[in-house]
Scaffold this active site. Structure first.
Site: not given
Length: 251
Positions: A95, A167
């Site tokens: 992430h 993302e």
């Protein structure tokens, strides 16, 4: 046909009591597992409560991180072996917050992917570019490189079964959303990269999520895109009604 997968990422929010209350509020209304896969990624301190509350339901459980070693003198880290023994299904790795705040490298993340597979769980591997990279016209190259480095040494079967989450950093928690077309454009690059590294069969099997300000109002349009198989959702996954709207995007 790739099964849709909607995964909540609670980040550093919710406590065990709130976790139990959340699952109790959604469990009777989740879509059937063969239609859409519903996943919640929770902080390590909430995982026992989440696993207990999710027993006997169609809800899958994700850890938000783990280490690449199974045991040892690694104060503060989480063992992938222990996560598997607890019953965790997925682990989120790579992430942008981990890459940015905790200086995780492509090599670290690749080692984690190997450790997760070794311990019979599935990685949700995150990739994405900054606004600066996008404005320089290098988003496709950047993301393709992250995927190439992240998948090093993984078998075709492993990659076929994993989840890759695109993302864009500029759309996480900013209220800015990549348009559905922008999201599709890079998710297609992710799939093309997998096809180059492996083959089209593997690329056709791997599930690709979009993450970045996904909410009930835009999830249907995003999920309508050819190369988008799911969402990795932050804020909108923390309210039961909102999460149910997301997992029932197809209704």
């Amino acid at each position: 046909m790739r099964k849709p997968i909607i995964a909540g990422n609670w980040k550093m929010n919710m406590n065990p009591t709130q976790t139990t209350e959340f699952v109790n509020a959604i469990k009777a209304n989740l879509p059937k597992f063969d239609q859409t896969e519903s996943v919640i990624g929770a902080p390590a301190v909430d995982l026992p409560a989440l696993l207990e509350a999710a027993k006997g339901t169609d809800l899958k459980v994700a850890a938000e991180n783990c280490y690449f070693e199974e045991a040892g003198a690694f104060t503060g880290e989480t063992s992938p072996k222990t996560l598997n023994e607890m019953g965790v299904d997925y682990v989120i790795i790579g992430h942008s917050e981990r890459r940015d705040y905790f200086h995780e490298t492509d090599e670290d993340i690749n080692k984690k992917a190997h450790a997760i597979f070794k311990n019979n769980m599935t990685p949700i591997f995150c990739c994405g570019e900054s606004l600066e990279t996008r404005e320089a016209g290098k988003a496709e190259e950047w993301v393709s490189n992250q995927v190439t480095e992240g998948l090093k040494g993984l078998s075709a079967d492993q990659v076929s079964s994993m989840v890759i989450a695109y993302e864009p950093i500029w759309a996480i928690g900013t209220g800015k959303t990549a348009s559905a077309d922008q999201a599709q454009e890079i998710c297609a690059v992710v799939r093309q990269t997998v096809a180059k590294l492996y083959d089209q069969t593997v690329a056709d099997k791997v599930r690709i999520q979009y993450g970045g300000s996904v909410k009930p109002a835009n999830v249907k349009e995003i999920m309508g895109k050819e190369d988008i198989d799911g969402g990795l959702v932050g804020g909108a996954s923390m309210e039961p009604a909102s999460f149910l709207d997301l997992v029932h995007f197809n209704d």
